[in-house]
Design a protein around this motif. Structure first.
Motif, PDB file in Angstrom:
ATOM      1  N   PRO A 192      18.471  -1.775  18.155  1.00  0.00           N
ATOM      2  CA  PRO A 192      17.196  -1.209  18.602  1.00  0.00           C
ATOM      3  C   PRO A 192      16.995   0.206  18.057  1.00  0.00           C
ATOM      4  O   PRO A 192      17.886   1.044  18.113  1.00  0.00           O
ATOM      5  CB  PRO A 192      17.332  -1.196  20.125  1.00  0.00           C
ATOM      6  CG  PRO A 192      18.308  -2.292  20.427  1.00  0.00           C
ATOM      7  CD  PRO A 192      19.291  -2.261  19.287  1.00  0.00           C
ATOM      8  N   GLY A 193      15.822   0.449  17.520  1.00  0.00           N
ATOM      9  CA  GLY A 193      15.500   1.758  16.969  1.00  0.00           C
ATOM     10  C   GLY A 193      15.878   1.927  15.514  1.00  0.00           C
ATOM     11  O   GLY A 193      15.422   2.871  14.865  1.00  0.00           O
ATOM     12  N   LYS A 194      16.719   1.038  14.996  1.00  0.00           N
ATOM     13  CA  LYS A 194      17.122   1.100  13.591  1.00  0.00           C
ATOM     14  C   LYS A 194      16.637  -0.162  12.881  1.00  0.00           C
ATOM     15  O   LYS A 194      17.421  -1.012  12.457  1.00  0.00           O
ATOM     16  CB  LYS A 194      18.631   1.278  13.463  1.00  0.00           C
ATOM     17  CG  LYS A 194      19.104   2.647  13.979  1.00  0.00           C
ATOM     18  CD  LYS A 194      20.562   2.876  13.694  1.00  0.00           C
ATOM     19  CE  LYS A 194      20.985   4.280  14.154  1.00  0.00           C
ATOM     20  NZ  LYS A 194      22.412   4.564  13.869  1.00  0.00           N
ATOM     21  N   GLN A 195      15.315  -0.268  12.830  1.00  0.00           N
ATOM     22  CA  GLN A 195      14.648  -1.426  12.256  1.00  0.00           C
ATOM     23  C   GLN A 195      13.653  -0.948  11.200  1.00  0.00           C
ATOM     24  O   GLN A 195      13.330   0.237  11.132  1.00  0.00           O
ATOM     25  CB  GLN A 195      13.889  -2.192  13.352  1.00  0.00           C
ATOM     26  CG  GLN A 195      14.732  -2.601  14.538  1.00  0.00           C
ATOM     27  CD  GLN A 195      13.930  -2.566  15.835  1.00  0.00           C
ATOM     28  OE1 GLN A 195      14.248  -1.817  16.763  1.00  0.00           O
ATOM     29  NE2 GLN A 195      12.879  -3.377  15.896  1.00  0.00           N
ATOM     30  N   SER A 196      13.172  -1.884  10.399  1.00  0.00           N
ATOM     31  CA  SER A 196      12.151  -1.573   9.389  1.00  0.00           C
ATOM     32  C   SER A 196      11.334  -2.821   9.096  1.00  0.00           C
ATOM     33  O   SER A 196      11.814  -3.951   9.265  1.00  0.00           O
ATOM     34  CB  SER A 196      12.774  -1.066   8.085  1.00  0.00           C
ATOM     35  OG  SER A 196      13.327   0.214   8.230  1.00  0.00           O
ATOM     36  N   TYR A 197      10.123  -2.576   8.634  1.00  0.00           N
ATOM     37  CA  TYR A 197       9.266  -3.665   8.188  1.00  0.00           C
ATOM     38  C   TYR A 197       9.231  -3.704   6.666  1.00  0.00           C
ATOM     39  O   TYR A 197       9.292  -2.663   5.994  1.00  0.00           O
ATOM     40  CB  TYR A 197       7.852  -3.494   8.728  1.00  0.00           C
ATOM     41  CG  TYR A 197       7.755  -3.767  10.205  1.00  0.00           C
ATOM     42  CD1 TYR A 197       7.652  -5.074  10.686  1.00  0.00           C
ATOM     43  CD2 TYR A 197       7.802  -2.728  11.128  1.00  0.00           C
ATOM     44  CE1 TYR A 197       7.588  -5.332  12.043  1.00  0.00           C
ATOM     45  CE2 TYR A 197       7.734  -2.976  12.491  1.00  0.00           C
ATOM     46  CZ  TYR A 197       7.632  -4.279  12.937  1.00  0.00           C
ATOM     47  OH  TYR A 197       7.582  -4.547  14.285  1.00  0.00           O
ATOM     48  N   ILE A 198       9.140  -4.902   6.132  1.00  0.00           N
ATOM     49  CA  ILE A 198       8.956  -5.075   4.691  1.00  0.00           C
ATOM     50  C   ILE A 198       7.534  -4.662   4.353  1.00  0.00           C
ATOM     51  O   ILE A 198       6.580  -5.113   4.984  1.00  0.00           O
ATOM     52  CB  ILE A 198       9.224  -6.540   4.289  1.00  0.00           C
ATOM     53  CG1 ILE A 198      10.682  -6.912   4.588  1.00  0.00           C
ATOM     54  CG2 ILE A 198       8.898  -6.763   2.815  1.00  0.00           C
ATOM     55  CD1 ILE A 198      10.991  -8.386   4.411  1.00  0.00           C
ATOM     56  N   TRP A 199       7.381  -3.775   3.406  1.00  0.00           N
ATOM     57  CA  TRP A 199       6.051  -3.255   3.098  1.00  0.00           C
ATOM     58  C   TRP A 199       5.183  -4.261   2.368  1.00  0.00           C
ATOM     59  O   TRP A 199       3.959  -4.152   2.371  1.00  0.00           O
ATOM     60  CB  TRP A 199       6.174  -1.978   2.256  1.00  0.00           C
ATOM     61  CG  TRP A 199       6.854  -0.863   2.985  1.00  0.00           C
ATOM     62  CD1 TRP A 199       7.342  -0.870   4.268  1.00  0.00           C
ATOM     63  CD2 TRP A 199       7.125   0.442   2.474  1.00  0.00           C
ATOM     64  NE1 TRP A 199       7.901   0.337   4.582  1.00  0.00           N
ATOM     65  CE2 TRP A 199       7.783   1.170   3.504  1.00  0.00           C
ATOM     66  CE3 TRP A 199       6.885   1.075   1.249  1.00  0.00           C
ATOM     67  CZ2 TRP A 199       8.198   2.483   3.344  1.00  0.00           C
ATOM     68  CZ3 TRP A 199       7.302   2.379   1.087  1.00  0.00           C
ATOM     69  CH2 TRP A 199       7.941   3.082   2.127  1.00  0.00           C
ATOM     70  N   PRO A 221       0.829  -1.207   0.000  1.00  0.00           N
ATOM     71  CA  PRO A 221       0.000   0.000   0.000  1.00  0.00           C
ATOM     72  C   PRO A 221       0.867   1.262   0.000  1.00  0.00           C
ATOM     73  O   PRO A 221       1.029   1.940   1.021  1.00  0.00           O
ATOM     74  CB  PRO A 221      -0.799  -0.140   1.300  1.00  0.00           C
ATOM     75  CG  PRO A 221       0.130  -0.864   2.223  1.00  0.00           C
ATOM     76  CD  PRO A 221       0.944  -1.790   1.352  1.00  0.00           C
ATOM     77  N   PHE A 222       1.421   1.601  -1.144  1.00  0.00           N
ATOM     78  CA  PHE A 222       2.404   2.687  -1.215  1.00  0.00           C
ATOM     79  C   PHE A 222       1.850   4.016  -0.689  1.00  0.00           C
ATOM     80  O   PHE A 222       2.552   4.763  -0.010  1.00  0.00           O
ATOM     81  CB  PHE A 222       2.894   2.867  -2.657  1.00  0.00           C
ATOM     82  CG  PHE A 222       3.911   1.853  -3.082  1.00  0.00           C
ATOM     83  CD1 PHE A 222       5.187   1.850  -2.548  1.00  0.00           C
ATOM     84  CD2 PHE A 222       3.594   0.884  -4.024  1.00  0.00           C
ATOM     85  CE1 PHE A 222       6.134   0.924  -2.945  1.00  0.00           C
ATOM     86  CE2 PHE A 222       4.528  -0.063  -4.425  1.00  0.00           C
ATOM     87  CZ  PHE A 222       5.801  -0.035  -3.883  1.00  0.00           C
ATOM     88  N   ARG A 223       0.612   4.339  -1.019  1.00  0.00           N
ATOM     89  CA  ARG A 223       0.072   5.635  -0.586  1.00  0.00           C
ATOM     90  C   ARG A 223       0.050   5.750   0.929  1.00  0.00           C
ATOM     91  O   ARG A 223       0.233   6.828   1.487  1.00  0.00           O
ATOM     92  CB  ARG A 223      -1.340   5.840  -1.153  1.00  0.00           C
ATOM     93  CG  ARG A 223      -1.907   7.230  -0.879  1.00  0.00           C
ATOM     94  CD  ARG A 223      -3.153   7.468  -1.706  1.00  0.00           C
ATOM     95  NE  ARG A 223      -4.286   6.717  -1.199  1.00  0.00           N
ATOM     96  CZ  ARG A 223      -5.227   7.227  -0.395  1.00  0.00           C
ATOM     97  NH1 ARG A 223      -5.140   8.495   0.001  1.00  0.00           N
ATOM     98  NH2 ARG A 223      -6.234   6.503  -0.005  1.00  0.00           N
ATOM     99  N   TRP A 224      -0.172   4.622   1.596  1.00  0.00           N
ATOM    100  CA  TRP A 224      -0.238   4.616   3.052  1.00  0.00           C
ATOM    101  C   TRP A 224       1.131   4.834   3.691  1.00  0.00           C
ATOM    102  O   TRP A 224       1.213   5.170   4.870  1.00  0.00           O
ATOM    103  CB  TRP A 224      -0.846   3.303   3.535  1.00  0.00           C
ATOM    104  CG  TRP A 224      -2.317   3.229   3.302  1.00  0.00           C
ATOM    105  CD1 TRP A 224      -2.958   3.217   2.091  1.00  0.00           C
ATOM    106  CD2 TRP A 224      -3.333   3.189   4.291  1.00  0.00           C
ATOM    107  NE1 TRP A 224      -4.312   3.159   2.265  1.00  0.00           N
ATOM    108  CE2 TRP A 224      -4.572   3.137   3.607  1.00  0.00           C
ATOM    109  CE3 TRP A 224      -3.320   3.166   5.683  1.00  0.00           C
ATOM    110  CZ2 TRP A 224      -5.792   3.082   4.289  1.00  0.00           C
ATOM    111  CZ3 TRP A 224      -4.536   3.103   6.359  1.00  0.00           C
ATOM    112  CH2 TRP A 224      -5.744   3.075   5.656  1.00  0.00           C
TER     113      TRP A 224
END
Length: 271
Positions: free
Chosen positions: A140-147, A39-42
């Motif tokens: 910690p704090g330098k993480q990301s989720y795969i969209w 959901p790119f717009r989100w």
């Protein structure tokens, strides 16, 4: 498709920004009959203020003060908690076994025009958890989720043996006819989506009215294909009629209660 797939992805900044150097290439597993939706717009934010309009509209717990300054302009949400909140808020409106999923493409071999072309439709059967990137080490704090979120759909079968749970338009059969020497105006058989915004940005929610329009367009396209392909699509017409009846009932209820269940459009690239 009936085969499971494993695809590798990498964070777009892992080779260029120090804060993402510890990100590893990460595998996404796609079970049979599933698709990865984005959901790119989100996931867009204001480049200067880091505010998220979509978060405000949907009451998401988004904190712009936690968005990092990358040292260059970026319109994309970066802080992992904000990402998770927006990804989960988007998917929370999708109801397995109830919500429809429309597949579309921006380009198809039948037309040179850039458009939004309907490919097929089914139901959402199940939704898989959001996935985090792999790291070495995890900071910690330098993480990301795969969209990309994996969603299983209901479409089973093919035109040879019959479809259940929805269908994919037989574009390939038209291409095969042309390849065998039959003169066909391929562009006259495409199914254009009626709403540009709702069939954009990768994956997006679709209103009941747009869904009804899309189903009518799919039915009309199948009707056009009957003559060159020499077949009837009565089973698909019945499936479409049943879905339209359901949507009119939901649309009526939602107008009374002001509660809108959501549908889903997901872009698929085909060649």
């Amino acid at each position: 498709m009936p085969d499971k797939l494993q695809r590798q992805t990498k964070h777009p900044y892992s080779d260029s920004h120090e804060d993402y150097k510890h990100y590893l290439k990460t595998f996404i597993n796609l079970p049979p009959y599933s698709s990865a939706i984005v959901p790119f717009r989100w996931m867009m934010r204001d480049t200067n203020t880091y505010q998220s309009e979509i978060a405000d509209l949907n009451g998401a717990k988004y904190d712009p003060s936690k968005e990092p300054d990358l040292g260059f302009p970026s319109r994309w949400v970066q802080f992992h908690e904000n990402q998770r909140e927006l990804l989960d808020t988007f998917i929370s409106a999708i109801q397995p076994e109830e919500s429809l999923i429309f597949f579309y493409a921006k380009h198809v071999p039948l037309s040179e025009a850039a458009n939004r072309i309907l490919i097929g439709v089914g139901h959402v059967k199940s939704i898989f958890p959001v996935q985090e990137y792999d790291y070495e080490p995890k900071i910690p704090g330098k993480q990301s989720y795969i969209w990309e979120r994996v969603v299983e759909h209901s479409i089973r079968g093919n035109w040879k043996n019959g479809f259940t749970g929805g269908f994919i338009l037989p574009y390939q059969e038209l291409l095969d006819l042309q390849g065998n020497g039959k003169e066909i105006d391929l562009e006259s058989f495409i199914a254009p989506a009626s709403n540009w915004d709702e069939f954009s940005y990768g994956a997006e929610h679709v209103s009941h009215s747009t869904a009804i329009d899309a189903l009518h367009i799919l039915a009309n396209t199948l009707k056009k294909m009957e003559q060159p392909l020499g077949r009837s699509f009565d089973t698909q017409y019945k499936w479409i009629d049943d879905r339209i009846s359901e949507l009119w009932k939901m649309r009526g209820l939602s107008l009374v209660s002001a509660q809108y269940s959501r549908l889903l459009a997901s872009r698929k690239e085909i060649s």
